[in-house]
Design an enzyme around this catalytic site. Structure first.
Site, PDB file in Angstrom:
ATOM      1  N   GLU A  10      54.263  17.026   3.750  1.00 15.05           N
ATOM      2  CA  GLU A  10      53.087  16.947   4.619  1.00 15.05           C
ATOM      3  C   GLU A  10      53.461  16.813   6.090  1.00 15.05           C
ATOM      4  O   GLU A  10      52.741  17.273   6.971  1.00 15.05           O
ATOM      5  CB  GLU A  10      52.207  15.752   4.215  1.00 15.05           C
ATOM      6  CG  GLU A  10      51.526  15.894   2.876  1.00 15.05           C
ATOM      7  CD  GLU A  10      52.415  15.466   1.720  1.00 15.05           C
ATOM      8  OE1 GLU A  10      51.966  15.559   0.570  1.00 15.05           O
ATOM      9  OE2 GLU A  10      53.559  15.048   1.978  1.00 15.05           O
ATOM     10  N   ASP A  24      64.669  41.539  35.822  1.00 15.63           N
ATOM     11  CA  ASP A  24      64.375  42.173  37.088  1.00 15.63           C
ATOM     12  C   ASP A  24      65.481  41.794  38.063  1.00 15.63           C
ATOM     13  O   ASP A  24      66.256  40.872  37.814  1.00 15.63           O
ATOM     14  CB  ASP A  24      63.005  41.699  37.590  1.00 15.63           C
ATOM     15  CG  ASP A  24      62.432  42.593  38.665  1.00 15.63           C
ATOM     16  OD1 ASP A  24      63.074  43.617  38.970  1.00 15.63           O
ATOM     17  OD2 ASP A  24      61.365  42.269  39.197  1.00 15.63           O
ATOM     18  N   THR A  74      56.856   6.539   7.011  1.00 14.51           N
ATOM     19  CA  THR A  74      58.245   6.174   7.284  1.00 14.51           C
ATOM     20  C   THR A  74      59.104   7.364   7.684  1.00 14.51           C
ATOM     21  O   THR A  74      60.126   7.202   8.344  1.00 14.51           O
ATOM     22  CB  THR A  74      58.860   5.508   6.041  1.00 14.51           C
ATOM     23  OG1 THR A  74      58.912   6.467   4.979  1.00 14.51           O
ATOM     24  CG2 THR A  74      58.041   4.307   5.609  1.00 14.51           C
ATOM     25  N   ASP A 117      57.907  39.851  37.729  1.00 17.28           N
ATOM     26  CA  ASP A 117      57.068  39.077  38.634  1.00 17.28           C
ATOM     27  C   ASP A 117      55.865  39.853  39.147  1.00 17.28           C
ATOM     28  O   ASP A 117      54.963  39.281  39.729  1.00 17.28           O
ATOM     29  CB  ASP A 117      57.878  38.560  39.829  1.00 17.28           C
ATOM     30  CG  ASP A 117      58.566  39.689  40.594  1.00 17.28           C
ATOM     31  OD1 ASP A 117      58.343  40.860  40.234  1.00 17.28           O
ATOM     32  OD2 ASP A 117      59.325  39.400  41.525  1.00 17.28           O
ATOM     33  N   VAL A 176      51.839  16.861  -4.449  1.00 20.72           N
ATOM     34  CA  VAL A 176      52.011  16.087  -3.214  1.00 20.72           C
ATOM     35  C   VAL A 176      53.492  15.827  -2.945  1.00 20.72           C
ATOM     36  O   VAL A 176      53.943  15.868  -1.800  1.00 20.72           O
ATOM     37  CB  VAL A 176      51.220  14.763  -3.307  1.00 20.72           C
ATOM     38  CG1 VAL A 176      51.473  13.889  -2.082  1.00 20.72           C
ATOM     39  CG2 VAL A 176      49.740  15.046  -3.439  1.00 20.72           C
ATOM     40  N   ALA A 177      54.262  15.573  -4.003  1.00 20.27           N
ATOM     41  CA  ALA A 177      55.687  15.306  -3.812  1.00 20.27           C
ATOM     42  C   ALA A 177      56.435  16.533  -3.330  1.00 20.27           C
ATOM     43  O   ALA A 177      57.420  16.427  -2.596  1.00 20.27           O
ATOM     44  CB  ALA A 177      56.295  14.796  -5.119  1.00 20.27           C
TER      45      ALA A 177
END
Length: 837
Positions: free
Chosen positions: A231, A273, A635, A536, A226-227
């Protein structure tokens, strides 16, 4: 949606959740699963967009057509047309199928298929010696518009068998690829995953060897996973790209694919173009010769028209330009009055290349004639020397890309008004020449200059003629060295085309067919050059899908082009593309800033687990896994997002394009994140943790679990570790705002979102520390006053170390200071890519 759950970082979190469940930490496992779901949903809804290029063709086609059935003229649905139907085509109608004209003559706007702004003439009975169907004088095509005249044709192709359908087939064959940022993020994700798994596998036996229980060793492995997994990285990048997309929308560029925001920043070549992008998409009279006879010349040209100008413009754009110019000169020609005074009309005939009207002018009958100079000049009464002089003027005007009309008159008051056309259009009195051009947009020249300063080449790829395109390119500052028409391009081998594209020159590709535009985009893509292709028309759709950045025109573009593109320019302006490139570069620079900000906190999150393992249980775990999640998703997120809105540093558009192989994560970034800010933060965190324990009389090996005298002290110590990381995040946020400049030079308050993000993280941290409900969830405890005072110098320490590093960086030579973005321009050598085979 499935891909969002199988991303490398997501897979790593799945592993962490599984380990948590196996070790009995159900709450932790559920928390990690919630993170996976939130990340996936956010990425899915931000990136999801529909591409309906082929389906848009149905809306682009007209719904009804007039045909001959059972000897009667009748209206049917366009989808009911079949080969062999006799099709009636009138002015203002969109043509419903590919047909061969058998009677009459018309002018057709084929810009949707060819990109050419000037209508072309098509007539029944003409001799067809053309090499390409689009150049045939007797063929008309589905999706084009009749702007003048009327004709009858026989349908020979419908639906997917038409030229329009062929373009749709090309669009289906093109598949979009991952953007540079998507490739970079995936590469970084796999790197992070490999490091996290390797670290977990390495330290798991180490924890067991150090005397930890199997449950504690599992908890240790989960903590390391997890560290090491940021995430908040994916949602932060996604939201930063979304913010960039909103900024581009305010500039007039709608981004359909979020990653395209960053891809714009590494654009090295723009294939633009001409009509409507470099120009204003409106023919204008810019030269009248001779000036002294301009009034009768302009009046005669305006009378020899069938179009209507003003608010309800209808007809040939050339004639509309003549009427507008007459109105501006104070010679307004009222269409209804003009038509009422008209005695005869000799329509524009493709083979004659001229048009005449017999009009009442006062009490006289005057024939007004306009057309191609080579057709009108020989019919005028002038000597050979005068004819040569006028021909030289014609050559001069056409060399400057002007469309030239010759205008002449003849007084037929005393003549038989019923004479045939051939007799009427003789012995003309030549009045002069009118030169017209679709003028460039005034802001394009500055945009092209910015592209050149940024090391970006601009090629013109247009269906229009080469002379006109070359003149427009010259006026806007495109340094075109060569003009290559469609026929010459078709004869080039792939290696020859690569040589042209890697020569360093800016090229004009004129009379380019859909396959040619697609071929150019494909060649640049395989050469490793990030290309932005504008367009276009329907004919541009395959190339727009193939290019790294397909840029469609929102105002004048077709639905097909808009759906095939990844970016839609709402104002049809080339300058907006340049603004988009600047925004893309800013977004990528800011991605690096918040990646560094996020990575800097990996060290203080990992070090506590390493200390825990190496101590063999004599030192309690200084930081819990749930507290790490509170940091990574609570945080950390808002300040990281705020860094994504950081203003551009000076000189951003004076740098060469960034290579697509250049990593988001560089050695310099890792040194700043891990070696400087991360190390200082880790030292501060561990010092704060041990300060709380030692002040309460803790000794290594003392029990700190629930029910022990030191349990509350232990909760305060882990909370102190959490608070210390948050305090260090404040210093990291200020340090990350700039890559090399000082904080003073960019201003402390210039990004108020960063200040707001810091305020939020401090409030959130206080809630985790002091609210009983959150204390229960995160295992935290209220901190004493002396502990809070210990946190105050930490932001200054982290920021100060990095500020000193950047001060030393500024003292180095410029090429070392700026890094890869300021390196010399790289010449791309031709490669033998799969398309050659």
């Amino acid at each position: 949606m499935l891909r969002q759950f199988t991303h490398p970082l997501a897979l790593l979190l799945w592993l962490a959740a599984g380990l948590a469940m196996v070790s009995g930490s159900v709450v932790l496992g559920l928390a990690i699963l919630a993170v996976i779901v939130l990340n996936a949903l956010l990425a899915f809804f931000q990136e999801e967009h529909a591409e309906h290029a082929v389906e848009a063709l149905n809306a682009y086609l007209p719904q009804h057509a007039w045909i001959l059935r059972d000897g009667h003229r009748t209206q049917v649905l366009a989808r009911d047309l079949v080969p062999g139907d006799v099709l009636f085509i009138d002015e203002g109608e969109r043509i419903s199928a590919d047909a061969r004209l058998i009677d009459g003559s018309i002018e057709v706007d084929m810009s949707a298929l060819t990109g050419e702004s000037v209508p072309v003439e098509r007539g029944g009975g003409d001799i067809d010696e053309s090499q390409r169907p689009l150049d045939s004088p007797v063929l008309v095509f589905s999706g084009t518009t009749c702007v003048a005249g009327s004709a009858v044709g026989v349908v020979h192709r419908t639906g997917s068998h038409t030229e329009l359908g062929r373009v749709a087939a090309l669009s289906r064959q093109v598949r979009s690829t991952m953007s540079p940022l998507e490739r970079q993020v995936r590469r970084v994700a796999w790197l992070i995953a490999a490091v996290a798994i390797a670290v977990g596998l390495l330290f798991l036996p180490l924890g067991l060897f150090a005397g930890l229980s199997l449950a504690a060793a599992f908890l240790f492995a989960i903590g390391l996973l997890v560290a090491n997994v940021p995430e908040g990285l994916l949602p932060t990048i996604t939201l930063a790209l979304a913010a960039g997309a909103r900024s581009l929308a305010r500039l007039g560029a709608v981004v359909k694919r979020l990653s395209s925001v960053e891809t714009l920043g590494c654009t090295a070549v723009i294939c633009t173009d001409k009509t409507g992008t470099l120009t204003q998409n409106r023919m204008r009279v810019i030269e009248v010769v001779p000036d002294g006879a301009s009034e009768p010349l302009i009046s005669a040209a305006a009378l020899c028209t069938t179009a209507t100008a003003g608010a309800d413009q209808l007809g040939d754009p050339t004639e509309i330009a003549l009427l507008d110019h007459a109105s501006a000169a104070g010679l307004s020609i009222e269409p209804s009055r003009r038509d009422n005074q008209r005695l005869r009309l000799f329509r524009f005939e493709p083979e004659l290349m001229r048009m005449s009207t017999l009009d009442l002018v006062g009490d006289r009958k005057v024939l007004h004639t306009k057309g191609a100079p080579e057709q009108v000049l020989p019919r005028c009464t002038m000597n050979d020397e005068a004819g040569l002089q006028w021909q030289r003027r014609v050559d001069d005007m056409t060399a400057r890309g002007l469309r030239v009309l010759a205008v002449a008159i003849r007084d037929l008051t005393a003549e038989n008004p019923d004479m045939d056309r051939e007799a009427a259009e003789r012995q003309l009195t030549f009045l002069g020449l009118i030169g017209m051009l679709d003028p460039p947009r005034p802001e394009v020249a500055d945009a092209v200059r910015q592209c050149h300063n940024a090391g970006i080449r601009v090629h013109v790829v247009t269906g229009d003629n080469g002379r006109t395109a070359a003149e427009i390119a010259r006026q806007v500052g495109i340094r075109a060295q060569r003009v290559i028409d469609g026929a010459a391009l078709d004869q080039m081998s792939e290696n020859q085309l690569d040589d042209v594209l890697t020569s360093g020159d800016e090229i004009i590709f004129a009379r380019a067919l859909p396959e040619a535009k697609l071929r150019i985009a494909d060649a640049l893509h395989h050469l490793g050059v990030v290309v932005a292709m504008t367009g276009d028309g329907v004919n541009d759709a395959p190339a727009l899908r193939r290019a790294d950045i397909g840029v469609a025109m929102g105002r004048s573009g077709t639905d097909v082009a808009r759906e095939a593109a990844t970016v839609v320019i709402t104002d049809d302006n080339f300058a907006t593309i340049t603004a988009g490139i600047r925004e893309g570069r800013r977004v990528f620079a800011n991605v690096r800033k918040f990646v560094m900000y996020i990575f800097a906190h990996a060290v203080p999150e990992v070090v506590p687990f390493v200390v825990f393992a190496l101590a063999g249980g004599t030192v309690p775990l200084p930081l819990t896994v749930l507290q790490i999640l509170a940091i990574d998703l609570g945080t950390e997120t808002l300040p990281a997002l705020a860094l994504g809105r950081e203003p551009a540093e000076a000189g951003l558009m004076d740098q060469p394009p960034r290579s697509t192989s250049e990593n988001v994560i560089t050695r310099r970034l890792l040194w700043r994140a891990w070696g400087l800010m991360g190390t200082v933060s880790a030292i501060a965190v561990m010092a704060a943790f041990f300060a709380v324990l030692l002040r309460s009389g803790w000794h290594p090996g003392d029990p700190t679990g629930p029910g022990t005298p030191l349990y509350h002290t232990y909760l305060q110590a882990t909370t102190m570790s959490f608070a210390a990381i948050v305090a260090c995040q404040v210093g990291t946020a200020f340090a990350s705002r700039t890559a090399w400049a000082s904080l003073k030079s960019v201003g402390v308050t210039t990004n108020r979102l960063v200040l707001g993000g810091i305020a939020f993280e401090l409030i959130f941290a206080c809630a985790v520390i002091y609210l009983p409900a959150l204390q229960y969830v995160f295992g935290s405890a209220a901190l004493d006053a002396w502990m809070l005072l210990l946190l105050l110098p930490m932001p200054l320490a982290v920021w100060g170390v990095d500020e000193i590093y950047r001060w030393r960086l500024r003292r180095q030579p410029a090429h070392n200071r700026h890094g890869p973005l300021h390196a010399a321009r790289v010449t791309v050598a031709p490669v033998d890519h799969p398309a050659h085979k």
